[in-house]
Design a protein around this motif. Structure first.
Motif, PDB file in Angstrom:
ATOM      1  N   GLY A 140     -43.057  14.532 -13.167  1.00 24.17           N
ATOM      2  CA  GLY A 140     -42.996  14.267 -14.797  1.00 24.17           C
ATOM      3  C   GLY A 140     -41.695  14.853 -15.187  1.00 24.17           C
ATOM      4  O   GLY A 140     -41.071  14.454 -15.980  1.00 24.17           O
ATOM      5  N   HIS A 141     -41.631  16.154 -14.669  1.00 28.77           N
ATOM      6  CA  HIS A 141     -40.451  16.955 -14.806  1.00 28.77           C
ATOM      7  C   HIS A 141     -39.231  16.305 -14.445  1.00 28.77           C
ATOM      8  O   HIS A 141     -38.133  16.367 -15.431  1.00 28.77           O
ATOM      9  N   ILE A 142     -38.985  15.678 -13.453  1.00 32.92           N
ATOM     10  CA  ILE A 142     -37.808  15.176 -12.957  1.00 32.92           C
ATOM     11  C   ILE A 142     -37.480  13.762 -13.921  1.00 32.92           C
ATOM     12  O   ILE A 142     -36.410  13.598 -14.238  1.00 32.92           O
ATOM     13  N   VAL A 143     -38.681  12.985 -14.005  1.00 29.37           N
ATOM     14  CA  VAL A 143     -38.357  12.118 -15.100  1.00 29.37           C
ATOM     15  C   VAL A 143     -37.671  12.332 -16.419  1.00 29.37           C
ATOM     16  O   VAL A 143     -36.970  11.644 -16.957  1.00 29.37           O
ATOM     17  N   ARG A 144     -38.380  13.420 -17.098  1.00 34.45           N
ATOM     18  CA  ARG A 144     -37.652  13.997 -18.225  1.00 34.45           C
ATOM     19  C   ARG A 144     -36.325  14.675 -18.143  1.00 34.45           C
ATOM     20  O   ARG A 144     -35.539  14.252 -18.989  1.00 34.45           O
ATOM     21  N   SER A 145     -35.946  14.974 -16.993  1.00 37.88           N
ATOM     22  CA  SER A 145     -34.690  15.569 -16.824  1.00 37.88           C
ATOM     23  C   SER A 145     -33.554  14.557 -16.825  1.00 37.88           C
ATOM     24  O   SER A 145     -32.494  14.969 -16.899  1.00 37.88           O
ATOM     25  N   VAL A 146     -34.081  13.417 -16.392  1.00 43.28           N
ATOM     26  CA  VAL A 146     -32.970  12.168 -16.059  1.00 43.28           C
ATOM     27  C   VAL A 146     -32.934  11.173 -17.033  1.00 43.28           C
ATOM     28  O   VAL A 146     -32.157  10.386 -16.922  1.00 43.28           O
ATOM     29  N   ARG A 147     -34.018  11.278 -17.903  1.00 51.82           N
ATOM     30  CA  ARG A 147     -33.851   9.882 -18.782  1.00 51.82           C
ATOM     31  C   ARG A 147     -32.921  10.380 -20.178  1.00 51.82           C
ATOM     32  O   ARG A 147     -32.430  11.353 -20.302  1.00 51.82           O
TER      33      ARG A 147
END
Length: 71
Positions: A64-71
């Motif tokens: 979830g953190h990864i998704v937030r950081s790249v969107r």
């Protein structure tokens, strides 16, 4: 690379440290980490399928953190 550690069940004692190291790198790179997602995401998903629930929960949170950081 830390992704390889996640793919080895016999290195289970190192999985959380590997996840922490990967997340440190992802947060540092921010949106420049996109080029590495093809290595990170499959390793996370494979580990989520194969390992214990506590690691699965941590991986899901970090994904979830990864998704937030790249969107």
């Amino acid at each position: 690379m830390q992704v390889r550690v996640l793919r080895e069940p016999n290195l289970g004692q190192h999985h959380n440290k590997a996840i922490m190291a990967l997340m440190f790198i992802v947060r540092g790179l921010q949106d420049r980490c996109v080029q590495f997602l093809e290595q990170i995401v499959p390793a996370f998903l494979e580990a989520m399928r194969n390992y214990e629930e506590s690691l699965r929960d941590n991986l899901f949170t970090q994904l979830g953190h990864i998704v937030r950081s790249v969107r």
